[in-house]
Design an enzyme around this catalytic site. Structure first.
Site, PDB file in Angstrom:
ATOM      1  N   GLY A 158       0.772  -1.076   0.125  1.00 54.09           N
ATOM      2  CA  GLY A 158       0.028  -0.186   0.137  1.00 54.09           C
ATOM      3  C   GLY A 158       0.841   1.348  -0.166  1.00 54.09           C
ATOM      4  O   GLY A 158       0.670   2.368  -0.835  1.00 54.09           O
ATOM      5  N   ASP A 159       1.960   1.193   0.809  1.00 50.20           N
ATOM      6  CA  ASP A 159       2.778   2.514   0.852  1.00 50.20           C
ATOM      7  C   ASP A 159       3.776   2.505  -0.320  1.00 50.20           C
ATOM      8  O   ASP A 159       3.633   3.679  -0.965  1.00 50.20           O
ATOM      9  CB  ASP A 159       3.778   2.308   1.973  1.00 50.20           C
ATOM     10  CG  ASP A 159       3.211   2.481   3.437  1.00 50.20           C
ATOM     11  OD1 ASP A 159       2.806   3.434   3.711  1.00 50.20           O
ATOM     12  OD2 ASP A 159       3.270   1.278   4.016  1.00 50.20           O
ATOM     13  N   THR A 160       4.099   1.544  -1.150  1.00 47.83           N
ATOM     14  CA  THR A 160       4.811   1.709  -2.181  1.00 47.83           C
ATOM     15  C   THR A 160       4.108   2.013  -3.598  1.00 47.83           C
ATOM     16  O   THR A 160       4.556   2.611  -4.368  1.00 47.83           O
ATOM     17  CB  THR A 160       5.459   0.388  -2.323  1.00 47.83           C
ATOM     18  OG1 THR A 160       4.973  -0.881  -2.515  1.00 47.83           O
ATOM     19  CG2 THR A 160       6.758   0.327  -1.338  1.00 47.83           C
TER      20      THR A 160
ATOM     21  N   ALA B 292       3.272   5.803  -3.356  1.00 44.90           N
ATOM     22  CA  ALA B 292       4.479   6.406  -3.398  1.00 44.90           C
ATOM     23  C   ALA B 292       4.590   6.405  -4.869  1.00 44.90           C
ATOM     24  O   ALA B 292       5.024   7.539  -5.600  1.00 44.90           O
ATOM     25  CB  ALA B 292       5.657   5.970  -2.785  1.00 44.90           C
TER      26      ALA B 292
END
Length: 388
Positions: A171-173, A176
């Site tokens: 989810g973070d990547t 980003a």
């Protein structure tokens, strides 16, 4: 440092200020830095980014990957002096990245609207759990929460077990990466207008974007995707199958490919069997087809199976771990892994720069900063013409 790529990269000359912490903001900065941008990472003077301590093993090395190609500048963003210094640096920047809870920059007297009045060409990438607007915007958001809300967690794992995680902070990547994509689009727009803009990348929306037809299938027919383990319902054969010495992934769900798989199995008649002859038929008989293939693969080693499937032009591959990647000749031939000389850990091998650009390839030009604020003096001199 060893790197198959060379040169300044497509974003050479672009200045980035990264104010993020942990994964989402810093990974966006890593992507831009890999493509040649000069990334100045602002860190809290006392603690630095908590990512400095993340990773596995006796000597965690995640920081060496996510902070490569960056300069560390120590700034206390909670103090008026630190906020003033941040504004000066941002006034010289092309892109600002932040992944704090919405409202934090404004509380620190760093409202993006005000920053853009001082630097009209500034592009501000804001990564957050729920986005900058909406009823949930003020909530704390982590990658796992975005994965759950965006639909990913609900379909990962087996139906008789609770939802599972991907194994990496997807989810973070993803958020980003979409933030980086937005910044690149905004750079193109700026070349035409001279104006920057604000990029609003929400974790849950980044996950939602890659959920294929999950929502549309439900809106059209009421069908909800469920957890199905290692298979995708109706897509067969496409699974991980057991060998005598491990597991092997085979993807032969197209009619022509399945015919080649059947030939490799010594059972060419399977391709004409009404139960397996078409895509829909194979999907309807998925479990029995998987069991049939597994009975065959169990008689072979991975090497034997791979040789047969390569000869038959059937898409298939080993399930790799880090050791496999380090020993694979294809990884080596393409420079998929690079080795960076780190002043503390020595030689650190990590993933290279992707995608590969033919004219302006990215590269790992400098290792991650070892000390918090180690580059403060250099950046103040080069960017602002002042001493620390």
């Amino acid at each position: 440092m060893t790197d198959a790529n060379s040169g300044g990269g497509a974003l050479e000359g672009i200045k980035v200020v990264e104010m993020g912490q942990l994964i989402a903001g810093p990974f966006c900065g890593q992507l831009l830095g890999d493509m040649g941008a000069e990334v100045v990472k602002i860190e809290p003077p006392e603690t630095g980014d908590q990512m400095r301590h993340w990773g596995q093993g006796e000597k965690p090395s995640w920081w060496r990957v996510i902070a490569r190609n960056k300069y560390s500048v120590a700034v206390d963003l909670r103090s008026p002096e630190g906020q003033a210094l941040a504004r000066d640096l941002i006034a010289e920047a092309d892109i600002l990245i932040e992944n704090f809870r919405p409202g934090t920059l404004e509380k620190w007297n760093l409202d993006p609207a005000e920053l853009r009045r001082a630097n009209s060409g500034l592009i501000v990438v804001r990564v957050s759990g729920y986005g900058q607007t909406g009823p949930y915007s003020a909530r704390a958001g982590f990658g796992g929460i975005g994965e759950a809300m965006g639909g990913w967690r609900g379909i990962v794992g087996y139906p008789d077990l609770p939802p599972a995680r991907m194994g990496v902070s997807i989810g973070d990547t993803l958020a980003a990466t979409y933030g980086c994509l937005g910044a690149l689009a905004a750079l193109h727009h700026r070349t035409q207008t001279g104006e920057g803009q604000i990029i609003d990348s929400a974790l849950y929306e980044a996950v939602l974007q890659v959920m294929e037809s999950t929502v549309s299938d439900y809106s059209v027919s009421g069908a909800k995707r469920k957890r199905t383990g290692s298979t995708l319902p109706g897509i067969a054969p496409s699974n991980v199958y057991p060998c005598r010495d491990g597991d092997y992934l085979i993807g032969a769900n197209q009619d022509g490919v399945f015919a080649r798989l059947a030939e490799a199995m010594g059972r060419p008649g399977l391709a004409h069997d009404p139960r397996y002859a078409t895509h829909r038929a194979r999907g309807a008989h998925q479990e029995e087809l998987d069991a049939l293939i597994a009975d065959w693969t169990r008689t072979l080693t991975i090497a034997e199976l791979e040789a047969r499937l390569l000869d038959a032009s059937v898409p298939a591959g080993r399930v790799y771990d880090a050791e496999d990647m380090l020993n694979d000749p294809h990884f080596a031939a393409r420079g998929a892994l690079v080795t960076v000389d780190d002043p503390e850990l020595g030689a650190v091998t990590m993933q290279g720069v992707f995608p590969k650009l033919s004219a302006t390839p990215g590269s790992v030009r400098r290792p991650a900063p070892l000390a918090v604020g180690q580059d403060t003096g250099e950046i103040l001199r080069r960017w602002l013409g002042r001493e620390e």
